[in-house]
Write a protein that holds these residues in place. Sequence first.
Motif, PDB file in Angstrom:
ATOM      1  N   LYS A 177       0.819  -1.209   0.000  1.00 33.34           N
ATOM      2  CA  LYS A 177       0.000   0.000   0.000  1.00 33.34           C
ATOM      3  C   LYS A 177       0.852   1.257   0.000  1.00 33.34           C
ATOM      4  O   LYS A 177       0.463   2.285  -0.540  1.00 33.34           O
ATOM      5  CB  LYS A 177      -0.914  -0.002   1.233  1.00 33.34           C
ATOM      6  N   ASN A 178       2.012   1.169   0.634  1.00 32.47           N
ATOM      7  CA  ASN A 178       2.865   2.349   0.730  1.00 32.47           C
ATOM      8  C   ASN A 178       3.916   2.418  -0.364  1.00 32.47           C
ATOM      9  O   ASN A 178       4.820   3.243  -0.315  1.00 32.47           O
ATOM     10  CB  ASN A 178       3.542   2.400   2.102  1.00 32.47           C
ATOM     11  N   ARG A 179       3.792   1.540  -1.321  1.00 29.31           N
ATOM     12  CA  ARG A 179       4.768   1.506  -2.412  1.00 29.31           C
ATOM     13  C   ARG A 179       4.781   2.839  -3.174  1.00 29.31           C
ATOM     14  O   ARG A 179       5.828   3.312  -3.572  1.00 29.31           O
ATOM     15  CB  ARG A 179       4.393   0.367  -3.362  1.00 29.31           C
ATOM     16  N   TYR A 180       3.606   3.411  -3.396  1.00 28.46           N
ATOM     17  CA  TYR A 180       3.548   4.649  -4.170  1.00 28.46           C
ATOM     18  C   TYR A 180       3.179   5.832  -3.286  1.00 28.46           C
ATOM     19  O   TYR A 180       2.701   6.843  -3.763  1.00 28.46           O
ATOM     20  CB  TYR A 180       2.550   4.503  -5.321  1.00 28.46           C
ATOM     21  N   ALA A 181       3.375   5.682  -1.970  1.00 24.80           N
ATOM     22  CA  ALA A 181       3.074   6.779  -1.059  1.00 24.80           C
ATOM     23  C   ALA A 181       4.218   7.784  -1.090  1.00 24.80           C
ATOM     24  O   ALA A 181       5.164   7.657  -1.869  1.00 24.80           O
ATOM     25  CB  ALA A 181       2.855   6.232   0.342  1.00 24.80           C
ATOM     26  N   ASP A 182       4.136   8.815  -0.213  1.00 22.69           N
ATOM     27  CA  ASP A 182       5.216   9.807  -0.188  1.00 22.69           C
ATOM     28  C   ASP A 182       6.507   9.143   0.274  1.00 22.69           C
ATOM     29  O   ASP A 182       6.474   8.090   0.917  1.00 22.69           O
ATOM     30  CB  ASP A 182       4.839  10.971   0.731  1.00 22.69           C
ATOM     31  N   ARG A 233      -1.948  -3.090 -10.153  1.00 20.91           N
ATOM     32  CA  ARG A 233      -1.647  -2.540 -11.481  1.00 20.91           C
ATOM     33  C   ARG A 233      -2.651  -2.993 -12.530  1.00 20.91           C
ATOM     34  O   ARG A 233      -2.592  -2.560 -13.663  1.00 20.91           O
ATOM     35  CB  ARG A 233      -0.258  -3.010 -11.915  1.00 20.91           C
ATOM     36  N   ARG A 248       7.038   5.535   2.228  1.00 13.71           N
ATOM     37  CA  ARG A 248       7.543   4.461   1.392  1.00 13.71           C
ATOM     38  C   ARG A 248       8.816   3.872   2.004  1.00 13.71           C
ATOM     39  O   ARG A 248       8.980   2.656   2.083  1.00 13.71           O
ATOM     40  CB  ARG A 248       7.830   4.998  -0.002  1.00 13.71           C
ATOM     41  N   LYS A 260       7.749  -1.670 -14.744  1.00 10.90           N
ATOM     42  CA  LYS A 260       8.606  -0.561 -14.284  1.00 10.90           C
ATOM     43  C   LYS A 260       8.617  -0.492 -12.777  1.00 10.90           C
ATOM     44  O   LYS A 260       8.425   0.556 -12.184  1.00 10.90           O
ATOM     45  CB  LYS A 260       8.081   0.773 -14.847  1.00 10.90           C
ATOM     46  N   ASP A 261       8.792  -1.593 -12.127  1.00 10.88           N
ATOM     47  CA  ASP A 261       8.740  -1.588 -10.673  1.00 10.88           C
ATOM     48  C   ASP A 261      10.107  -1.801 -10.080  1.00 10.88           C
ATOM     49  O   ASP A 261      10.689  -2.822 -10.299  1.00 10.88           O
ATOM     50  CB  ASP A 261       7.785  -2.701 -10.227  1.00 10.88           C
ATOM     51  N   ASP A 293       7.526   0.374   3.051  1.00  7.57           N
ATOM     52  CA  ASP A 293       7.830  -0.565   1.973  1.00  7.57           C
ATOM     53  C   ASP A 293       9.276  -1.033   2.040  1.00  7.57           C
ATOM     54  O   ASP A 293       9.563  -2.212   2.216  1.00  7.57           O
ATOM     55  CB  ASP A 293       7.535   0.063   0.617  1.00  7.57           C
ATOM     56  N   LEU A 311       0.874  -5.980  -5.294  1.00  9.02           N
ATOM     57  CA  LEU A 311       1.351  -4.950  -6.224  1.00  9.02           C
ATOM     58  C   LEU A 311       0.918  -5.280  -7.644  1.00  9.02           C
ATOM     59  O   LEU A 311       0.483  -4.406  -8.396  1.00  9.02           O
ATOM     60  CB  LEU A 311       2.880  -4.859  -6.168  1.00  9.02           C
TER      61      LEU A 311
END
Lengths: 355, 312
Positions: free
Chosen positions: A135-140, A250, A144, B311-312, A148, A246
Motif C-alpha cells: 500500500k505504501n509503495r507509491y506513497a510519499d 496494477r 515508502r 517498471k517496478d 515498503d 502490487l
Amino acid sequence: MTKYVIKRIALMLPTLLGISFVVFALIRFAPGDPISLSVRGEGGNMSEQGGDRDALIKLRMSRYGLDKPIPVQYVQWLARMAGGLFRGDLGDSITEKRPVTEMIAERIGITIRLNAVSLLLTYLLAIPIGLVAAKNRYADPLRRAVFDTGSGVAVLIMYSIPAIVLGLMLIVVFSKGGELEGYLRVHHPDWLWVIMPVGGMHDDQADQLSTWAYLGDGVRHMILPVITLTVGSLAYMAKLSRTSLLENLRMDYVRTARAKGLRERTVVYVHAVRNSLLPMITVMAFILPALIGGSIIVETIFNLNGMGLLFYTAVIRRDYTMIEAISLIGAVLTLVAMLLADLLLAAVDPRVRYD
Amino acid sequence: MTDRIAESAMDVPSAVVSRSPLALGMRRFRANKAAMASGAVLAAVFVACSCVYVYGLSEGRTWTVGQEEDSRVGQPHPWPPSWQHPFGTDTNGRDLLMRTLQGGAVSLFVGLISAAISVVIGTVYGAVAGQAGGAVDRWMMRVVDTLYGLPYILLVILILVYAEQSLIVLFVAIGCVMWLTMARIIRGQVLRLRQEEFVVAARALGAGPMAILLRHMVPNLLGPIVVCATLTVPVAILQESFLSFLGLGISAPLASWGTLASDGVQTLSPMVNYWWLLVFPCAMLALTLLALNFIGDGLRDAFDPKLISGKD
C-alpha cells in the motif's frame, strides 16, 4: 469435478510407488544395516565371542527377511504394505520391535502442533505485512521508506537467517542459565518471565500443575521452537503477498474500480486484496513439505520428541520400516496438501476450472 | 515489451547500439544500490575466506595461538574476543577469526559447487522436457513431481548416509535435490519461448531443435538461470550448515560455519558461557546469506520480464 478428484487421487498411487522405490533403494544400498548396528551397540562382551555374534546377526536378519535379495525384499514389502495400509499397519520397527504406527502416533502430535501453529502464524502475519508494504509503495517518500523499503529489508533479513542460527541464538539469549537471566535477576526481576524453558514440551513436574498452569507451561515451551520454525516461511510469504498485491493493484480492474469512484479502501481491501490471496493458496502446497523438513531442524535443536527427531534417529540406526513409513506419510501429506490447494483455488477463483 | 524498446531507444545517443537482454538486465542491476553493496560485502567475505583458506593450506597452519602468547596471557582457552583475536579463540586455542574464515571458504565452496550441479542438471532436464514436449515432457515432469513429494531434507539425509562423509558426496547430495525448482522454471520458460515468433521463424527456416535451443533460447534463458542460480547458493549453504550441525556434513579436520556453530553449541552450559564460539560463525553465515539473497532479489528484479514491463 468429481472425475478430476478421482483422477488426481488415482495419480497419487504411482507417485507414492515411485517415492517408496526411491527411498527403499537409497536406504538399502547405504552401508550398515539395523541388525549389525544394534548388535554392535549391545555391548562389548559380544565381541569376545565373535562366532556367536555373526550367528546372532544372521538369525535376526532372517527373522526380518533382510537376508533375501533386495528386489525380493521390495516386492515383499510392497505386498505387506498393500495389505496393511487399510488396517493402519505399516510393519514393526526393526530397532524398537514395536508397531511403527504406534510409535508415530506417540510423536506426531508434537509435530502437528508445531506446524499448525506455525502455518497459522505465517498466514496471519504475512498478509498484513505484505499489505502494508504494497500500500505504501507509491506513497510519499517517507512512508515508502519506512513501510515498503523498511519492511522489505526486515523480511529479507528474516529470510536470510538460517533456522539453526536463529534457534541457537534464541537458546543462548532466552534459555535458563544464560547471561540474560543473570542480568535480569539482578537488575529487572519483573522481566524474568521472558526467560523461556528449552527442551521438551513440558517441565518435568508439569503434571502436578493445575490445568491452566499446565497449558501455560506447554505454550511457553512452544514459543521458541515456533518462532524458529515460522520466521523463514513468514518472510517468504510476506514477500509473496507484497508482490502479488502490487501486481493486482496494477491491473485494469483496479483502474476501473477507481474510475467508478469507489473509495480507495474499497478498491484495495475488497477488490485487490482478495485477488492477491490466490497465489498464497497455491504456495501452501509447497510450504508444507518445507515445514516437515523444518521440523527436523527445530526438533533436533530444541530436543523435542516429534516426527522429525524420530526420522533422524531412524536414519542413523537404519530402521528401514520406520524410514519408509515416515517418508510415505510425509509424501501422502504433501500430495494431499497439493490436491487440497488446487481444489481450494478452483473453489475461490472462477477462472480455474477442472473438467 | 514496448517499455524495453523505448528504454533502449532513449539511451542510444547517436549510433544505434543493440543490447542483449543480458546487458540490459545488468544495467538495471547496477542501478540497485542495496544489491551492489551486498555484492561488495560478498566479494570481501569471499576474498578473505579463500585467501585464509589457501594460505592455511599452503603453510599447513592451524592458527593455533603461539606458546609465548599462551604463557603471557596465562589463561585457559577459549579466550573472549580481544584486539589480538577479534573473534576470540576456540577451546583448542585456535584463533576463531581465522577458523571462521577458513570454515567460510568451505561453506561458500559447498554452496557454489552444489548450486552449479543443481543448475546444470535442472537446466538440461528442464530444457529437454520443454523442447521435447508431449509424452516425454509429461513423464519427465511426473518424475519431478514425485521427487517434490519427498520432503527434500529427508532425501539429503538419506543420500548422505550412503557414502563416507566426503565433500564430493555432500556436493552431489545437495546438488541432486535442489535441481527440481530449476527444472520447472526452465521448462516453463522453454515452453513460453517455443511460442515466440522468432523461434517459430527459426523453425520455419529449418533450424533443428538443438540449434533453436542453443542459438535462440539459451540467450533468453540466461536471465532466469542466473537469478535461480544466485538464489540457490544460499539454500545450498543453509543445507550444508544444517547437515554439518547434525554431524552428517563436513567432518573433523575441515570446518564449515555449520560445524563451528555445532562446536559452539556443545560448549554451551548453564555454568560457562562462551558465546563468541557460537555468535561469530552464525553471524558470518547470516551475513553471507543476507548478501546472497539481496543480490538474488536484485537480479530477479533486473531480469524478470513481468517486473520489467511494470517498471517496478
